[in-house]
Design a protein around this motif. Structure first.
Motif, PDB file in Angstrom:
ATOM      1  N   ARG A 225       0.830  -1.207   0.000  1.00  0.00           N
ATOM      2  CA  ARG A 225       0.000   0.000   0.000  1.00  0.00           C
ATOM      3  C   ARG A 225       0.865   1.258   0.000  1.00  0.00           C
ATOM      4  NH1 ARG A 225      -4.337  -1.050   4.912  1.00  0.00           N
ATOM      5  NH2 ARG A 225      -4.684  -3.259   4.497  1.00  0.00           N
ATOM      6  N   ASN A 230      -1.264   4.825  -6.168  1.00  0.00           N
ATOM      7  CA  ASN A 230      -2.605   4.677  -6.746  1.00  0.00           C
ATOM      8  C   ASN A 230      -3.401   3.561  -6.074  1.00  0.00           C
ATOM      9  OD1 ASN A 230      -2.113   6.697  -8.789  1.00  0.00           O
ATOM     10  ND2 ASN A 230      -0.819   5.177  -9.824  1.00  0.00           N
ATOM     11  N   HIS A 231      -3.037   3.256  -4.832  1.00  0.00           N
ATOM     12  CA  HIS A 231      -3.702   2.182  -4.079  1.00  0.00           C
ATOM     13  C   HIS A 231      -5.219   2.397  -4.005  1.00  0.00           C
ATOM     14  CE1 HIS A 231      -4.436  -0.640  -0.777  1.00  0.00           C
ATOM     15  NE2 HIS A 231      -5.136   0.319  -0.199  1.00  0.00           N
ATOM     16  N   THR A 232      -5.975   1.316  -4.272  1.00  0.00           N
ATOM     17  CA  THR A 232      -7.438   1.392  -4.217  1.00  0.00           C
ATOM     18  C   THR A 232      -8.043   0.483  -3.144  1.00  0.00           C
ATOM     19  OG1 THR A 232      -7.809  -0.404  -5.811  1.00  0.00           O
ATOM     20  CG2 THR A 232      -7.482   1.843  -6.704  1.00  0.00           C
ATOM     21  N   GLU A 234      -8.365  -2.779  -3.783  1.00  0.00           N
ATOM     22  CA  GLU A 234      -8.833  -3.964  -4.507  1.00  0.00           C
ATOM     23  C   GLU A 234      -7.689  -4.756  -5.134  1.00  0.00           C
ATOM     24  OE1 GLU A 234     -11.925  -5.237  -4.449  1.00  0.00           O
ATOM     25  OE2 GLU A 234     -12.135  -3.677  -2.939  1.00  0.00           O
ATOM     26  N   GLU A 235      -6.478  -4.262  -5.038  1.00  0.00           N
ATOM     27  CA  GLU A 235      -5.334  -4.979  -5.610  1.00  0.00           C
ATOM     28  C   GLU A 235      -5.175  -6.348  -4.943  1.00  0.00           C
ATOM     29  OE1 GLU A 235      -4.559  -0.531  -5.735  1.00  0.00           O
ATOM     30  OE2 GLU A 235      -5.185  -1.981  -4.188  1.00  0.00           O
TER      31      GLU A 235
END
Length: 411
Positions: A225, A230-232, A234-235
């Protein structure tokens, strides 16, 4: 709670019996090497890669993780481990001596772990947690599933049972230790239904076995993270490999104790002090038959110890292992911290009471204690109030095999 499908790595069917391995933490180096001997595709070459290096090497050193990755990539290159065509979930049934338990193989979210939607009952050791964190980070994969349990839901159990009756397993392995391992790949429709049911009907799950693996998966997700602007959420690195079993199907064996000395007491002094705390009498019993009782082996003789729990005791204080620790191991034998003491060893119930007798008869230890097993209900009650069990309070059997399904963190 949240679950989802994953597009993981699985063994090609002809390799599955060889790949499937006992969890890394139930065997020592020598035992792991013996189990993997003549089996180049055993996942122990990944999970315990030190078995393929100099016996003197530090098992937590960089070359060990590099060797693990080398073996992991080789198994993929040679078609031993293959990528699933599409995301899915699995059912995993284990059977031994007439007992069966069936779990849902899926991935759970690390935020649920962080927020105690996935509840814990043990503390982790830093060195062991660091080890698994380094391995997961190096491999970009969870190779060993975390064993979770939840309060049974009739609708979920009915769906699962119906599917297994109608479909053939993709793996059906009879392991040398007598455990049968069967795996079913689920249909998309059942995956959707189970995802919805877990979200609406299962408010939480409990770590039954695998606290170090769970903590390590969470730590790796935190690292990823921080490194991803661009952490969401959902990765893939936010999700970790789990098997969810309904609690009513599980079997817990006792976790027995053996102590190396009597803390400067002679035998008579020790028995006198024990008798001041417990009701004690010689017995032919080797295992307790109910809570509030344990059996003690000392110099060719078994003794029955019984006691009354303290009134208004908390869930943790009601545990037999807590009472033994608080009333005998600490005050009489001087075992202040069983997590770090070198004078006490813990023996899984699968080894039986004969192992306790052997340890004492060979004078490797002086006294041993055969415990009544902790229950799943006790585990859940303690986790629900945020308490921590004494170390080695539960021994779940059978153990999950590693390598039958692998969750990768990238891609």
């Amino acid at each position: 709670m949240r679950i989802r499908t994953f597009k993981g790595l699985v063994p090609a069917p002809k390799f599955a019996p060889e790949v499937a391995a006992v969890p890394y933490d139930v065997v020592n180096r020598e035992e792991a090497a013996a189990l993997a001997k003549g089996k180049p595709n055993s996942l122990l070459h990944v999970d315990r890669a030190e078995i393929d290096l100099d016996p003197e090497i530090d098992p937590y050193s960089a070359p060990v993780y590099a060797k693990a990755k080398e073996s992991f990539l080789r198994m993929q290159k040679e078609g031993v481990l293959v990528r699933e065509a599409k995301p899915t979930m699995y059912l995993y049934r284990q059977t031994i001596a007439g007992h069966s338990q069936t779990g849902l193989v899926t991935v759970c979210h690390t935020e649920d772990y962080e927020k105690d939607i996935i509840k814990k009952h043990e503390k982790t050791r830093q060195d062991k947690e660091d080890d698994r964190t380094n391995l997961v980070d190096t491999l970009d994969a969870n190779t060993g599933p975390i064993f979770l349990t939840y309060r049974e839901r009739a609708g979920i159990s009915a769906l699962i049972e119906s599917f297994m009756k109608a479909e053939r397993p993709i793996y059906d392995i009879n392991a040398p230790d007598g455990v049968r391992h069967q795996v079913w790949r689920l249909s998309l429709g059942l995956c959707v239904s189970l995802t919805s049911l877990f979200e609406s009907q299962v408010p939480c799950a409990y770590v039954a076995d695998g606290h170090h693996r769970a903590a390590s998966a969470f730590r790796v997700s935190q690292l990823r993270r921080k490194a991803n602007p661009n952490h969401t959420g959902e990765e893939n690195y936010n999700w970790f490999l789990c098997v969810l079993f309904p609690g009513n199907e599980l079997k817990i064996l006792p976790y027995n104790r053996a102590v190396k000395d009597l803390n400067c007491n002679d035998r008579e002094e020790f028995l006198k002090k024990v008798g001041e705390v417990f009701t004690i009498k010689p017995t032919t019993l080797k295992s307790p038959t109910k809570p509030g009782q344990c059996c003690m082996y000392l110099k060719d003789q078994w003794y029955e110890l019984t006691w009354e729990p303290a009134k208004d005791a908390s869930p943790i204080d009601q545990l037999d292992v807590s009472i033994l620790q608080d009333r005998l191991l600490k005050p009489i034998l001087g075992i202040d911290d069983p997590r770090t003491s070198k004078r006490i060893d813990f023996i899984g119930g699968i080894r039986g009471t004969a192992e306790l007798e052997k340890l004492v008869n060979t004078k490797e230890h002086t006294v041993a204690f055969s415990m009544f097993p902790t229950t799943v209900s006790q585990l859940m009650a303690i986790s629900d109030v945020g308490q921590i069990m004494p170390p080695k309070s539960t021994w779940f059997e059978p153990k999950l095999r590693s390598g039958l399904f692998i969750n990768t963190l990238e891609g």
